[in-house]
Enzyme design. Structure first.
Site, PDB file in Angstrom:
ATOM      1  N   TYR A  52       0.816  -1.211   0.000  1.00  0.00           N
ATOM      2  CA  TYR A  52       0.000   0.000   0.000  1.00  0.00           C
ATOM      3  C   TYR A  52       0.856   1.270   0.000  1.00  0.00           C
ATOM      4  O   TYR A  52       1.789   1.411   0.788  1.00  0.00           O
ATOM      5  CB  TYR A  52      -0.933   0.036   1.217  1.00  0.00           C
ATOM      6  CG  TYR A  52      -1.671   1.352   1.333  1.00  0.00           C
ATOM      7  CD1 TYR A  52      -2.727   1.637   0.469  1.00  0.00           C
ATOM      8  CD2 TYR A  52      -1.293   2.318   2.263  1.00  0.00           C
ATOM      9  CE1 TYR A  52      -3.399   2.846   0.537  1.00  0.00           C
ATOM     10  CE2 TYR A  52      -1.953   3.524   2.345  1.00  0.00           C
ATOM     11  CZ  TYR A  52      -3.001   3.791   1.472  1.00  0.00           C
ATOM     12  OH  TYR A  52      -3.654   5.004   1.540  1.00  0.00           O
ATOM     13  N   HIS A  82      -3.967  16.535  -2.592  1.00  0.00           N
ATOM     14  CA  HIS A  82      -4.400  16.572  -1.194  1.00  0.00           C
ATOM     15  C   HIS A  82      -4.213  17.951  -0.551  1.00  0.00           C
ATOM     16  O   HIS A  82      -4.687  18.177   0.571  1.00  0.00           O
ATOM     17  CB  HIS A  82      -3.639  15.519  -0.377  1.00  0.00           C
ATOM     18  CG  HIS A  82      -4.106  14.114  -0.633  1.00  0.00           C
ATOM     19  ND1 HIS A  82      -4.337  13.620  -1.885  1.00  0.00           N
ATOM     20  CD2 HIS A  82      -4.381  13.087   0.230  1.00  0.00           C
ATOM     21  CE1 HIS A  82      -4.728  12.362  -1.806  1.00  0.00           C
ATOM     22  NE2 HIS A  82      -4.771  12.014  -0.529  1.00  0.00           N
ATOM     23  N   ASN A 194       0.812  11.366   5.952  1.00  0.00           N
ATOM     24  CA  ASN A 194       0.124  10.435   6.841  1.00  0.00           C
ATOM     25  C   ASN A 194       0.630  10.674   8.258  1.00  0.00           C
ATOM     26  O   ASN A 194       1.621  10.095   8.680  1.00  0.00           O
ATOM     27  CB  ASN A 194       0.463   8.998   6.427  1.00  0.00           C
ATOM     28  CG  ASN A 194      -0.760   8.207   5.998  1.00  0.00           C
ATOM     29  OD1 ASN A 194      -0.641   7.050   5.698  1.00  0.00           O
ATOM     30  ND2 ASN A 194      -1.929   8.815   5.976  1.00  0.00           N
ATOM     31  N   TYR A 277     -19.480  29.094  46.286  1.00  0.00           N
ATOM     32  CA  TYR A 277     -18.694  28.021  45.690  1.00  0.00           C
ATOM     33  C   TYR A 277     -17.539  28.541  44.837  1.00  0.00           C
ATOM     34  O   TYR A 277     -16.485  27.923  44.770  1.00  0.00           O
ATOM     35  CB  TYR A 277     -19.587  27.146  44.799  1.00  0.00           C
ATOM     36  CG  TYR A 277     -20.564  26.265  45.535  1.00  0.00           C
ATOM     37  CD1 TYR A 277     -20.660  26.264  46.929  1.00  0.00           C
ATOM     38  CD2 TYR A 277     -21.417  25.412  44.825  1.00  0.00           C
ATOM     39  CE1 TYR A 277     -21.568  25.456  47.575  1.00  0.00           C
ATOM     40  CE2 TYR A 277     -22.322  24.593  45.468  1.00  0.00           C
ATOM     41  CZ  TYR A 277     -22.400  24.624  46.850  1.00  0.00           C
ATOM     42  OH  TYR A 277     -23.294  23.812  47.496  1.00  0.00           O
ATOM     43  N   ARG A 280     -15.020  29.147  47.615  1.00  0.00           N
ATOM     44  CA  ARG A 280     -14.772  28.024  48.501  1.00  0.00           C
ATOM     45  C   ARG A 280     -14.297  26.772  47.754  1.00  0.00           C
ATOM     46  O   ARG A 280     -13.535  25.958  48.290  1.00  0.00           O
ATOM     47  CB  ARG A 280     -16.053  27.706  49.279  1.00  0.00           C
ATOM     48  CG  ARG A 280     -15.847  26.795  50.460  1.00  0.00           C
ATOM     49  CD  ARG A 280     -17.106  26.383  51.205  1.00  0.00           C
ATOM     50  NE  ARG A 280     -18.325  27.041  50.849  1.00  0.00           N
ATOM     51  CZ  ARG A 280     -19.536  26.463  50.910  1.00  0.00           C
ATOM     52  NH1 ARG A 280     -19.638  25.200  51.290  1.00  0.00           N
ATOM     53  NH2 ARG A 280     -20.630  27.121  50.600  1.00  0.00           N
ATOM     54  N   PHE A 326      -2.114   6.610  11.993  1.00  0.00           N
ATOM     55  CA  PHE A 326      -2.435   7.977  11.586  1.00  0.00           C
ATOM     56  C   PHE A 326      -3.729   8.477  12.212  1.00  0.00           C
ATOM     57  O   PHE A 326      -4.067   9.650  12.116  1.00  0.00           O
ATOM     58  CB  PHE A 326      -2.579   8.050  10.061  1.00  0.00           C
ATOM     59  CG  PHE A 326      -3.468   6.966   9.515  1.00  0.00           C
ATOM     60  CD1 PHE A 326      -4.829   6.959   9.756  1.00  0.00           C
ATOM     61  CD2 PHE A 326      -2.929   5.939   8.772  1.00  0.00           C
ATOM     62  CE1 PHE A 326      -5.641   5.945   9.279  1.00  0.00           C
ATOM     63  CE2 PHE A 326      -3.740   4.917   8.275  1.00  0.00           C
ATOM     64  CZ  PHE A 326      -5.102   4.928   8.531  1.00  0.00           C
ATOM     65  N   GLU A 411     -12.457   4.971   4.505  1.00  0.00           N
ATOM     66  CA  GLU A 411     -12.047   5.630   5.753  1.00  0.00           C
ATOM     67  C   GLU A 411     -13.320   6.050   6.476  1.00  0.00           C
ATOM     68  O   GLU A 411     -13.754   7.210   6.403  1.00  0.00           O
ATOM     69  CB  GLU A 411     -11.120   6.797   5.424  1.00  0.00           C
ATOM     70  CG  GLU A 411      -9.850   6.290   4.724  1.00  0.00           C
ATOM     71  CD  GLU A 411      -9.067   7.366   3.983  1.00  0.00           C
ATOM     72  OE1 GLU A 411      -9.433   8.548   4.099  1.00  0.00           O
ATOM     73  OE2 GLU A 411      -8.091   7.006   3.290  1.00  0.00           O
TER      74      GLU A 411
END
Length: 510
Positions: A52, A82, A194, A277, A280, A326, A411
């Site tokens: 791959y 990309h 990646n 609060y 405190r 990844f 994916e």
């Protein structure tokens, strides 16, 4: 000089890289590992093995075999296609750290790139050539594909960079520094993109500012307590030991250290029996956020030194495995946790602001005004704080609970970790402004009470902070005060403030 080994990068070193022009260098042993994994990739290509990303397409196209003569074109197409990030760029220092983190990951020797790729990344850092990387467009699984593609563009002489204070074409900056652009070969484009370095770099930047703010919150809260003549009994060590959280106990101890010697704080029953609060429960609330910060720190330190690309090469190429390192889920959850923890600091801070400005909740002048009625004083500063707190509640919605499938459903689960990291940083920016408002109000409250009655430690804070924002004697444009205090809090160091007030060995500094 920071030595990158692939295994030993620390948050302190990352801080230096973010805040200065610290140079980096690759460890020679790590370069040897890089060479070994590269030989494995070259062997895979030469033998035509189906692996791959080396001899196949990407994502859903992983079943498409790529001939050896097309491997360079494959990597170039990958980076160009990309690089589709959008929106405002990451801050320049975050881009710088991103480059360092990518080089550090490759130095682990599992990625199969040539040493020239790592060396060029390091040259970018040392020559202060920082890629312009859009913030939006990453799903946070399959790595930060879009952001890291914009980083990788610079290596091939494309895209944009910051260089010597200017934004310019990458090739122009490379030529000025005599850096030759690379022709990416088998596996190298994939190895560059990646990874989780965008979310991790932004996460590190966010965490470091968050840690500083968490420390500052205690000094500011101590000053507020003096402005409200707060009761210190609730900070007694025995209460916190009885519950058992070390962070809660530590917060209480630090608050009492700030207040040691104060003549403005009270004991239970002297003025009132209990505080609200927001006073405190400072140790419980702040302490819980410190616990979250500890979790975030641990995850970032792991991820900064992690192998996050795919496939990974082991045993000198005898084992090449496609996996999912990844996937950004560990950092996605950490960033969402960071967002929630920091939003809580602002939530409780705004409530303390309200107690100082609301005449029904304290005996201070209404809205801390020098002339209530004619002048509004800090009235709208509390509005501003409330607005920032409300915005944080929206931003703190966990990004990691969402997932939209991509790459034709190959994916099918993603982390959205980069969105989480970006939101965390936005929240932290808002928190600092809320703290700035609390600081301004606390300064005014103790000004009315009498600054000579302050504890020695908080008096030092008052003297320095009041130089940034002087007492409110009449209405003015308070936006200016808030932004000046915000800028001061971003830069100020609190070293030494917790030394014993009577210690003479070293002057306490802010």
């Amino acid at each position: 000089m920071v030595v990158l080994t692939g295994h030993t990068l620390t948050l302190e070193e990352a801080k230096s890289i973010l805040s200065t022009n610290e140079q980096v260098i690759a460890c020679e042993e790590s370069i040897k590992r890089v060479k070994e994994s590269r030989r494995a990739v070259e062997d895979i290509v030469a033998k035509g093995k189906v692996i791959y990303g080396i001899t196949t397409g990407f994502g859903k196209l992983s079943d498409v075999y790529i001939a050896p003569e097309d491997t360079e074109k494959l990597q170039l197409n990958l980076i160009r296609s990309h690089a589709c990030g959008v929106g405002e760029p990451f801050p320049e220092n975050v881009s710088r750290l991103m480059v360092v983190l990518r080089a550090n990951a490759l130095l682990k020797g599992y990625s199969g790139v040539r040493p020239a790729v790592v060396e060029t990344l390091i040259k970018l850092v040392n020559c202060q050539i920082h890629p312009v990387i859009p913030q939006q467009g990453s799903l946070g699984a399959s790595g930060d594909l879009a952001p890291l593609s914009h980083l990788a563009l610079v290596l091939i002489g494309e895209g944009e960079v910051w260089y010597r204070g200017k934004r310019m074409r990458a090739m122009e900056a490379l030529l000025q520094e005599e850096i030759l652009p690379l022709t990416l070969t088998a596996k190298e484009g994939l190895a560059l993109i990646n990874g989780t370095q965008a979310m991790t770099a932004q996460g590190v930047a966010a965490y470091l500012e968050a840690e500083q703010l968490a420390s500052q919150s205690e000094a500011i809260a101590a000053l507020t307590m003096e402005g409200l003549t707060a009761i210190t009994d609730a900070f007694d060590k025995d209460i916190h030991l009885a519950r058992g959280y070390k962070e809660q106990t530590a917060v209480a101890e630090r608050i009492l250290s700030y207040l040691e010697g104060s003549r403005l704080t009270t004991r239970q029953g002297e003025v009132r029996v209990q505080d609200a609060y927001s006073i405190r429960c400072i140790p419980q609330v702040h302490g819980a956020s410190w616990q979250a910060l500890g979790y975030v720190k641990e995850k970032l330190e792991i991820e900064m030194n992690a192998a996050t690309d795919n496939p990974l090469i082991f045993d000198e190429g005898r084992k090449v495995i496609s996996g999912g390192n990844f996937h950004g889920q560990p950092i996605a959850l950490a960033m969402d946790f960071l967002s929630i923890a920091m939003a809580e600091f602002a939530n409780i801070s705004e409530r303390r602001i309200e107690r100082m400005v609301n005449p029904q909740l304290s005996d201070l002048p209404a809205f801390l005004s020098a002339n209530p009625g004619l002048e509004s004083g800090a009235m709208i500063m509390q509005y501003c704080a409330a607005s920032l707190v409300s915005e944080n509640k929206t931003l703190a919605h966990p990004a990691s609970v969402d997932s939209i499938p991509s790459s034709a459903n190959q994916e099918d689960h993603v982390s959205m970790g980069t969105i989480g990291a970006r939101h965390a940083y936005q929240i932290i920016t808002n928190v600092r402004r809320v703290f700035a408002i609390e600081m301004i109000c606390a300064l005014q409250a103790v000004y009315y009470r009498g600054i000579d009655l302050l504890a020695p430690a908080t008096r030092k804070i008052y003297d320095q902070a009041s130089a940034v924002c002087p007492p409110i004697t009449s209405d003015r444009i308070f936006s200016t005060d808030i932004e000046r205090m915000n800028a001061w809090l971003k830069e100020v160091q609190w070293d030494g403030l917790l030394k014993h007030p009577n210690e003479n060995s070293k002057e306490m500094q802010c």
